[in-house]
Design a protein around this motif. Sequence first.
Motif, PDB file in Angstrom:
ATOM      1  N   LEU A   2       0.792  -1.219   0.000  1.00  0.00           N
ATOM      2  CA  LEU A   2       0.000   0.000   0.000  1.00  0.00           C
ATOM      3  C   LEU A   2       0.822   1.265   0.000  1.00  0.00           C
ATOM      4  CD1 LEU A   2      -2.838  -1.054   2.434  1.00  0.00           C
ATOM      5  CD2 LEU A   2      -2.834  -1.087  -0.044  1.00  0.00           C
ATOM      6  N   ARG A   3       2.052   1.209   0.467  1.00  0.00           N
ATOM      7  CA  ARG A   3       2.847   2.435   0.545  1.00  0.00           C
ATOM      8  C   ARG A   3       3.180   3.022  -0.824  1.00  0.00           C
ATOM      9  NH1 ARG A   3       6.073  -1.773   1.882  1.00  0.00           N
ATOM     10  NH2 ARG A   3       7.986  -2.052   0.718  1.00  0.00           N
ATOM     11  N   PHE A   4       3.088   2.237  -1.896  1.00  0.00           N
ATOM     12  CA  PHE A   4       3.451   2.719  -3.214  1.00  0.00           C
ATOM     13  C   PHE A   4       2.258   3.219  -4.025  1.00  0.00           C
ATOM     14  CE2 PHE A   4       6.989  -0.372  -2.601  1.00  0.00           C
ATOM     15  CZ  PHE A   4       7.981   0.579  -2.515  1.00  0.00           C
ATOM     16  N   LEU A   5       1.067   2.881  -3.621  1.00  0.00           N
ATOM     17  CA  LEU A   5      -0.094   3.222  -4.423  1.00  0.00           C
ATOM     18  C   LEU A   5      -0.553   4.653  -4.186  1.00  0.00           C
ATOM     19  CD1 LEU A   5      -2.163  -0.042  -4.064  1.00  0.00           C
ATOM     20  CD2 LEU A   5      -0.693   0.638  -5.944  1.00  0.00           C
ATOM     21  N   ALA A   6      -1.137   5.220  -5.210  1.00  0.00           N
ATOM     22  CA  ALA A   6      -1.689   6.563  -5.086  1.00  0.00           C
ATOM     23  C   ALA A   6      -2.761   6.556  -4.001  1.00  0.00           C
ATOM     24  CB  ALA A   6      -2.268   7.005  -6.426  1.00  0.00           C
ATOM     25  N   PRO A   7      -2.921   7.647  -3.262  1.00  0.00           N
ATOM     26  CA  PRO A   7      -3.881   7.680  -2.142  1.00  0.00           C
ATOM     27  C   PRO A   7      -5.290   7.258  -2.505  1.00  0.00           C
ATOM     28  CG  PRO A   7      -2.473   9.617  -2.097  1.00  0.00           C
ATOM     29  CD  PRO A   7      -2.161   8.875  -3.378  1.00  0.00           C
ATOM     30  N   ARG A   8      -5.785   7.653  -3.661  1.00  0.00           N
ATOM     31  CA  ARG A   8      -7.154   7.271  -4.048  1.00  0.00           C
ATOM     32  C   ARG A   8      -7.259   5.771  -4.285  1.00  0.00           C
ATOM     33  NH1 ARG A   8      -8.447  12.074  -8.307  1.00  0.00           N
ATOM     34  NH2 ARG A   8      -8.357  13.748  -6.795  1.00  0.00           N
ATOM     35  N   ALA A  76      -0.290   9.320 -15.021  1.00  0.00           N
ATOM     36  CA  ALA A  76       0.967   8.578 -15.165  1.00  0.00           C
ATOM     37  C   ALA A  76       1.539   8.220 -13.801  1.00  0.00           C
ATOM     38  CB  ALA A  76       1.980   9.392 -15.973  1.00  0.00           C
ATOM     39  N   GLN A  77       1.467   9.152 -12.864  1.00  0.00           N
ATOM     40  CA  GLN A  77       1.952   8.885 -11.516  1.00  0.00           C
ATOM     41  C   GLN A  77       1.135   7.776 -10.857  1.00  0.00           C
ATOM     42  OE1 GLN A  77       1.906  12.288  -8.910  1.00  0.00           O
ATOM     43  NE2 GLN A  77       3.173  11.283  -7.382  1.00  0.00           N
ATOM     44  N   SER A  78      -0.152   7.777 -11.069  1.00  0.00           N
ATOM     45  CA  SER A  78      -1.014   6.724 -10.534  1.00  0.00           C
ATOM     46  C   SER A  78      -0.667   5.370 -11.150  1.00  0.00           C
ATOM     47  CB  SER A  78      -2.479   7.062 -10.795  1.00  0.00           C
ATOM     48  OG  SER A  78      -3.316   6.038 -10.330  1.00  0.00           O
ATOM     49  N   GLU A  79      -0.427   5.360 -12.459  1.00  0.00           N
ATOM     50  CA  GLU A  79      -0.046   4.116 -13.142  1.00  0.00           C
ATOM     51  C   GLU A  79       1.251   3.560 -12.557  1.00  0.00           C
ATOM     52  OE1 GLU A  79      -2.037   2.665 -15.135  1.00  0.00           O
ATOM     53  OE2 GLU A  79      -3.302   4.219 -15.992  1.00  0.00           O
ATOM     54  N   GLU A  80       2.191   4.445 -12.252  1.00  0.00           N
ATOM     55  CA  GLU A  80       3.443   4.009 -11.647  1.00  0.00           C
ATOM     56  C   GLU A  80       3.180   3.373 -10.275  1.00  0.00           C
ATOM     57  OE1 GLU A  80       7.838   5.753 -10.431  1.00  0.00           O
ATOM     58  OE2 GLU A  80       6.198   7.152 -10.755  1.00  0.00           O
ATOM     59  N   GLY A  81       2.329   3.997  -9.496  1.00  0.00           N
ATOM     60  CA  GLY A  81       1.986   3.442  -8.194  1.00  0.00           C
ATOM     61  C   GLY A  81       1.350   2.066  -8.310  1.00  0.00           C
ATOM     62  N   GLN A  82       0.504   1.885  -9.302  1.00  0.00           N
ATOM     63  CA  GLN A  82      -0.125   0.589  -9.515  1.00  0.00           C
ATOM     64  C   GLN A  82       0.925  -0.450  -9.913  1.00  0.00           C
ATOM     65  OE1 GLN A  82      -3.433   1.307 -12.211  1.00  0.00           O
ATOM     66  NE2 GLN A  82      -3.948   3.128 -11.030  1.00  0.00           N
ATOM     67  N   ALA A  83       1.862  -0.063 -10.772  1.00  0.00           N
ATOM     68  CA  ALA A  83       2.931  -0.985 -11.175  1.00  0.00           C
ATOM     69  C   ALA A  83       3.765  -1.399  -9.962  1.00  0.00           C
ATOM     70  CB  ALA A  83       3.821  -0.338 -12.241  1.00  0.00           C
ATOM     71  N   LEU A  84       4.075  -0.453  -9.099  1.00  0.00           N
ATOM     72  CA  LEU A  84       4.844  -0.779  -7.900  1.00  0.00           C
ATOM     73  C   LEU A  84       4.062  -1.717  -6.984  1.00  0.00           C
ATOM     74  CD1 LEU A  84       6.413   2.727  -7.196  1.00  0.00           C
ATOM     75  CD2 LEU A  84       7.578   0.684  -8.067  1.00  0.00           C
ATOM     76  N   HIS A  86       2.008  -4.017  -8.029  1.00  0.00           N
ATOM     77  CA  HIS A  86       2.155  -5.351  -8.638  1.00  0.00           C
ATOM     78  C   HIS A  86       3.492  -5.964  -8.248  1.00  0.00           C
ATOM     79  CE1 HIS A  86      -1.485  -4.577 -10.752  1.00  0.00           C
ATOM     80  NE2 HIS A  86      -0.971  -3.835 -11.708  1.00  0.00           N
ATOM     81  N   LEU A  87       4.537  -5.151  -8.223  1.00  0.00           N
ATOM     82  CA  LEU A  87       5.860  -5.667  -7.845  1.00  0.00           C
ATOM     83  C   LEU A  87       5.872  -6.207  -6.425  1.00  0.00           C
ATOM     84  CD1 LEU A  87       8.487  -3.213  -9.376  1.00  0.00           C
ATOM     85  CD2 LEU A  87       8.068  -5.596  -9.984  1.00  0.00           C
ATOM     86  N   GLU A  88       5.117  -5.587  -5.543  1.00  0.00           N
ATOM     87  CA  GLU A  88       5.044  -6.080  -4.166  1.00  0.00           C
ATOM     88  C   GLU A  88       4.570  -7.533  -4.152  1.00  0.00           C
ATOM     89  OE1 GLU A  88       5.671  -4.689  -1.049  1.00  0.00           O
ATOM     90  OE2 GLU A  88       6.586  -2.959  -2.006  1.00  0.00           O
ATOM     91  N   PHE A  89       3.561  -7.840  -4.952  1.00  0.00           N
ATOM     92  CA  PHE A  89       3.078  -9.213  -5.022  1.00  0.00           C
ATOM     93  C   PHE A  89       4.090 -10.121  -5.732  1.00  0.00           C
ATOM     94  CE2 PHE A  89      -1.038  -7.145  -4.302  1.00  0.00           C
ATOM     95  CZ  PHE A  89      -1.591  -7.995  -3.365  1.00  0.00           C
ATOM     96  N   LEU A  90       4.749  -9.605  -6.756  1.00  0.00           N
ATOM     97  CA  LEU A  90       5.687 -10.405  -7.542  1.00  0.00           C
ATOM     98  C   LEU A  90       6.981 -10.708  -6.800  1.00  0.00           C
ATOM     99  CD1 LEU A  90       5.119  -8.717 -11.002  1.00  0.00           C
ATOM    100  CD2 LEU A  90       4.492 -11.059 -10.348  1.00  0.00           C
ATOM    101  N   GLN A  91       7.270  -9.961  -5.751  1.00  0.00           N
ATOM    102  CA  GLN A  91       8.528 -10.150  -5.043  1.00  0.00           C
ATOM    103  C   GLN A  91       8.692 -11.579  -4.539  1.00  0.00           C
ATOM    104  OE1 GLN A  91       9.331  -7.249  -2.032  1.00  0.00           O
ATOM    105  NE2 GLN A  91      11.340  -8.080  -1.592  1.00  0.00           N
ATOM    106  N   GLU A  92       7.619 -12.253  -4.159  1.00  0.00           N
ATOM    107  CA  GLU A  92       7.735 -13.626  -3.668  1.00  0.00           C
ATOM    108  C   GLU A  92       8.217 -14.576  -4.761  1.00  0.00           C
ATOM    109  OE1 GLU A  92       4.094 -16.610  -3.680  1.00  0.00           O
ATOM    110  OE2 GLU A  92       3.464 -14.706  -2.856  1.00  0.00           O
TER     111      GLU A  92
END
Length: 167
Positions: A2-8, A76-84, A86-92
């Motif tokens: 959650l720390r990477f996602l846009a507030p909304r 674009a900033q929101s899209e970046e937050g969403q991508a990050l 996804h990475l949180e889940f992919l880290q495993e």
Amino acid sequence: MLRFLAPRVVAAARRVQGPKVARAMCSKSLEGTKTLQNLKDAFAGECMAKARYEYFAQRADVEGYTEIAAAFRQVAQSEEGQALGHLEFLQEIGDPVSNQPFGSTIDNLNAAIIGENHDGNTMYPEFAKVARQEGFEDVANWFETLAEAERIQLRRFQRAVENIGDA
């Protein structure tokens, strides 16, 4: 996550799934699932959307549409937050590009080295060859320029690994 996602996006996720959204990533392995591929595809899509919207913002600026440019940049900033996210889940599972572990700085550098090595020494040279064979000399030259840029980035990451103990 959650720390990477846009507030909304975070607020919406909490309304739908509760405050422990990130905890769900620990309940079951993604290995070999369609969900894993969906996360990788979503990550790639969000990254492309960010780049596209940044480009669209530049064009809107050039054409004098500053408010539209600002809207593109915010999305674009929101899209970046969403991508990050996804990475949180992919880290495993591992880096979606290199399939290597990531998370720590040394792991991140090693994953980046594998990606830059592939791009600079395999992917872009092959792309340049195909473009040249098809008569797209400008595109071939562009790919060759990018191959060199990727090799420069590769060397930068390799130096970082060599010097990581010096920090």
